[in-house]
Design a protein around this motif. Structure first.
Motif, PDB file in Angstrom:
ATOM      1  N   MET A   1       0.736  -1.267  -0.288  1.00 40.86           N
ATOM      2  CA  MET A   1       0.038   0.410  -0.115  1.00 40.86           C
ATOM      3  C   MET A   1       0.491   1.139   0.504  1.00 40.86           C
ATOM      4  SD  MET A   1      -3.296  -0.865   1.954  1.00 40.86           S
ATOM      5  CE  MET A   1      -2.656   0.092   3.655  1.00 40.86           C
ATOM      6  N   LEU A   2       2.290   0.776   0.432  1.00 39.46           N
ATOM      7  CA  LEU A   2       2.884   2.607   0.512  1.00 39.46           C
ATOM      8  C   LEU A   2       3.490   2.705  -0.395  1.00 39.46           C
ATOM      9  CD1 LEU A   2       4.269   2.074   4.733  1.00 39.46           C
ATOM     10  CD2 LEU A   2       2.205   3.808   3.721  1.00 39.46           C
ATOM     11  N   ASP A   3       4.057   1.345  -1.026  1.00 43.19           N
ATOM     12  CA  ASP A   3       4.628   1.969  -2.165  1.00 43.19           C
ATOM     13  C   ASP A   3       4.186   2.282  -3.157  1.00 43.19           C
ATOM     14  OD1 ASP A   3       7.273   1.169  -1.538  1.00 43.19           O
ATOM     15  OD2 ASP A   3       7.398  -1.236  -2.134  1.00 43.19           O
ATOM     16  N   SER A   4       2.446   1.917  -3.181  1.00 44.81           N
ATOM     17  CA  SER A   4       1.914   2.512  -4.461  1.00 44.81           C
ATOM     18  C   SER A   4       1.479   3.765  -4.466  1.00 44.81           C
ATOM     19  CB  SER A   4       0.362   1.944  -3.719  1.00 44.81           C
ATOM     20  OG  SER A   4       0.127   0.133  -3.970  1.00 44.81           O
ATOM     21  N   ILE A   5       1.977   4.204  -3.051  1.00 42.69           N
ATOM     22  CA  ILE A   5       1.812   5.578  -3.329  1.00 42.69           C
ATOM     23  C   ILE A   5       2.658   7.162  -4.873  1.00 42.69           C
ATOM     24  CG2 ILE A   5       2.247   8.153  -2.665  1.00 42.69           C
ATOM     25  CD1 ILE A   5       1.406   6.653   0.150  1.00 42.69           C
ATOM     26  N   THR A   6       3.170   6.276  -4.479  1.00 41.76           N
ATOM     27  CA  THR A   6       4.484   6.740  -5.663  1.00 41.76           C
ATOM     28  C   THR A   6       5.264   5.385  -6.656  1.00 41.76           C
ATOM     29  OG1 THR A   6       6.446   6.534  -4.764  1.00 41.76           O
ATOM     30  CG2 THR A   6       5.302   9.188  -4.721  1.00 41.76           C
ATOM     31  N   GLY A   7       4.559   4.507  -6.424  1.00 41.10           N
ATOM     32  CA  GLY A   7       5.093   3.325  -7.134  1.00 41.10           C
ATOM     33  C   GLY A   7       5.333   2.359  -7.486  1.00 41.10           C
ATOM     34  N   GLN A   8       4.967   1.569  -8.325  1.00 43.16           N
ATOM     35  CA  GLN A   8       4.859   0.631  -9.374  1.00 43.16           C
ATOM     36  C   GLN A   8       4.297  -0.659  -8.908  1.00 43.16           C
ATOM     37  OE1 GLN A   8       6.291   1.243 -13.207  1.00 43.16           O
ATOM     38  NE2 GLN A   8       6.027   3.075 -13.147  1.00 43.16           N
ATOM     39  N   VAL A   9       3.223  -1.102  -8.522  1.00 39.80           N
ATOM     40  CA  VAL A   9       2.830  -2.046  -7.817  1.00 39.80           C
ATOM     41  C   VAL A   9       1.288  -2.966  -8.403  1.00 39.80           C
ATOM     42  CG1 VAL A   9       1.964  -3.046  -5.844  1.00 39.80           C
ATOM     43  CG2 VAL A   9       3.630  -1.155  -5.693  1.00 39.80           C
ATOM     44  N   ALA A  10       2.084  -4.201  -9.014  1.00 37.23           N
ATOM     45  CA  ALA A  10       0.582  -4.661  -9.781  1.00 37.23           C
ATOM     46  C   ALA A  10       0.205  -5.033  -8.660  1.00 37.23           C
ATOM     47  CB  ALA A  10       1.801  -6.131 -10.511  1.00 37.23           C
ATOM     48  N   TRP A  11      -1.459  -4.862  -8.976  1.00 36.77           N
ATOM     49  CA  TRP A  11      -2.018  -5.303  -7.503  1.00 36.77           C
ATOM     50  C   TRP A  11      -2.761  -6.900  -8.077  1.00 36.77           C
ATOM     51  CZ3 TRP A  11      -2.502  -4.552  -2.532  1.00 36.77           C
ATOM     52  CH2 TRP A  11      -1.535  -3.952  -1.884  1.00 36.77           C
ATOM     53  N   LEU A  12      -3.017  -6.463  -9.394  1.00 31.30           N
ATOM     54  CA  LEU A  12      -4.110  -7.482 -10.221  1.00 31.30           C
ATOM     55  C   LEU A  12      -2.528  -8.761 -11.111  1.00 31.30           C
ATOM     56  CD1 LEU A  12      -6.413  -5.309 -11.999  1.00 31.30           C
ATOM     57  CD2 LEU A  12      -6.544  -6.453 -10.216  1.00 31.30           C
ATOM     58  N   TRP A  13      -2.126  -9.020 -10.703  1.00 31.76           N
ATOM     59  CA  TRP A  13      -1.225  -9.764 -11.012  1.00 31.76           C
ATOM     60  C   TRP A  13      -1.482 -11.150 -10.328  1.00 31.76           C
ATOM     61  CZ3 TRP A  13       2.428 -13.708  -8.970  1.00 31.76           C
ATOM     62  CH2 TRP A  13       3.624 -14.294  -9.821  1.00 31.76           C
ATOM     63  N   PRO A  14      -1.286 -12.253 -11.137  1.00 33.42           N
ATOM     64  CA  PRO A  14      -0.563 -11.981 -12.458  1.00 33.42           C
ATOM     65  C   PRO A  14      -1.877 -12.395 -13.560  1.00 33.42           C
ATOM     66  CG  PRO A  14      -1.650 -14.464 -11.503  1.00 33.42           C
ATOM     67  CD  PRO A  14      -2.082 -12.798 -10.171  1.00 33.42           C
ATOM     68  N   LEU A  15      -2.817 -11.629 -13.294  1.00 41.04           N
ATOM     69  CA  LEU A  15      -4.178 -11.227 -14.348  1.00 41.04           C
ATOM     70  C   LEU A  15      -3.383  -9.875 -14.903  1.00 41.04           C
ATOM     71  CD1 LEU A  15      -7.335 -11.502 -11.922  1.00 41.04           C
ATOM     72  CD2 LEU A  15      -6.440 -13.759 -13.847  1.00 41.04           C
ATOM     73  N   SER A  16      -2.680  -9.264 -14.158  1.00 34.91           N
ATOM     74  CA  SER A  16      -2.030  -7.874 -14.753  1.00 34.91           C
ATOM     75  C   SER A  16      -0.885  -7.031 -14.758  1.00 34.91           C
ATOM     76  CB  SER A  16      -3.642  -6.745 -15.071  1.00 34.91           C
ATOM     77  OG  SER A  16      -2.849  -5.773 -15.432  1.00 34.91           O
ATOM     78  N   ASP A  17      -0.135  -7.223 -15.215  1.00 31.86           N
ATOM     79  CA  ASP A  17       1.052  -5.514 -14.797  1.00 31.86           C
ATOM     80  C   ASP A  17       0.669  -4.481 -14.697  1.00 31.86           C
ATOM     81  OD1 ASP A  17       2.883  -8.285 -14.563  1.00 31.86           O
ATOM     82  OD2 ASP A  17       2.763  -8.465 -16.735  1.00 31.86           O
ATOM     83  N   ALA A  18      -0.653  -3.919 -15.283  1.00 30.49           N
ATOM     84  CA  ALA A  18      -0.633  -2.663 -15.425  1.00 30.49           C
ATOM     85  C   ALA A  18      -0.447  -2.433 -13.448  1.00 30.49           C
ATOM     86  CB  ALA A  18      -1.882  -2.983 -15.476  1.00 30.49           C
ATOM     87  N   THR A  19      -0.100  -1.066 -13.610  1.00 28.99           N
ATOM     88  CA  THR A  19       0.702  -0.199 -12.291  1.00 28.99           C
ATOM     89  C   THR A  19       0.149   1.251 -12.386  1.00 28.99           C
ATOM     90  OG1 THR A  19       2.948   0.743 -12.734  1.00 28.99           O
ATOM     91  CG2 THR A  19       2.652  -1.305 -12.041  1.00 28.99           C
ATOM     92  N   TYR A  20      -0.649   1.238 -11.420  1.00 32.77           N
ATOM     93  CA  TYR A  20      -1.441   2.711 -11.252  1.00 32.77           C
ATOM     94  C   TYR A  20      -1.371   3.235 -10.364  1.00 32.77           C
ATOM     95  CZ  TYR A  20      -4.093   0.262 -14.808  1.00 32.77           C
ATOM     96  OH  TYR A  20      -4.528   0.171 -16.083  1.00 32.77           O
ATOM     97  N   PRO A  21       0.468   3.932  -9.900  1.00 29.32           N
ATOM     98  CA  PRO A  21       0.068   4.925  -8.616  1.00 29.32           C
ATOM     99  C   PRO A  21      -0.172   5.677  -8.409  1.00 29.32           C
ATOM    100  CG  PRO A  21       2.693   5.362 -10.142  1.00 29.32           C
ATOM    101  CD  PRO A  21       1.419   3.953 -10.765  1.00 29.32           C
TER     102      PRO A  21
END
Length: 162
Positions: free
Chosen positions: A96-116
């Motif tokens: 969660m903290l990395d998702s503020i400015t970092g790129q975390v693929a929350w839907l992996w393995p379904l998707s590699d998309a990241t949305y900081p």
């Protein structure tokens, strides 16, 4: 985040679970920094070939798996299961903290998309300088200071009563 994972997790777990036992709290704190152990692989094995957020240690499903396994394990081994569940929860707080400015693929393995939530533009010669001069790093410093204050107050109360 550079310096805020442990202090941020400390504040979250102190607020959300104020009566959490020492073992579970320690497991949560270890979990909150464990995903960044991939930095060793990043520098010493991968030769900085891929961003460290692309490694398995930065996949939320891994940490959710630890949490779920811990919840199941609690049925037979309550202390170990609780520790494993909070280790996984700590890893999810890190995500969660990395998702503020970092790129975390929350839907992996379904998707590699990241949305900081916030994109830090390359405004300096080195990416670290861009992060250190971005407004989000000031928030991170505030988190660290708040965690120190909460810890100090908690420590003072425990020394007066114990």
């Amino acid at each position: 985040m550079f310096i805020g994972h442990l202090p941020g997790a400390y504040l979250i777990f102190r607020a959300a679970t104020p009566n959490l036992g020492k073992l579970a709290f320690a497991a949560a704190m270890v979990g909150a920094v464990a995903p960044d152990l991939d930095i060793l692989w990043f520098y010493f094995v991968d030769d900085r070939g891929h961003h460290h957020h692309s490694y398995l240690t930065h996949r939320p499903i891994i940490w959710a798996g630890f949490l779920l396994c811990g919840a199941v394990l609690r049925l037979w081994l309550p202390r170990a299961g609780t520790a494993l569940a909070f280790f996984g929860a700590g890893g999810l707080v890190h995500m969660m903290l990395d998702s503020i400015t970092g790129q975390v693929a929350w839907l992996w393995p379904l998707s590699d998309a990241t949305y900081p939530l916030v994109t830090v533009q390359a405004t300096h010669s080195h990416w670290i300088l861009s992060f250190l001069n971005h407004w989000t790093f000031k928030v991170e410093i505030a988190i660290v200071l708040l965690a120190l204050i909460v810890w100090f107050i908690s420590w003072r109360k425990s020394t007066k009563t114990g």
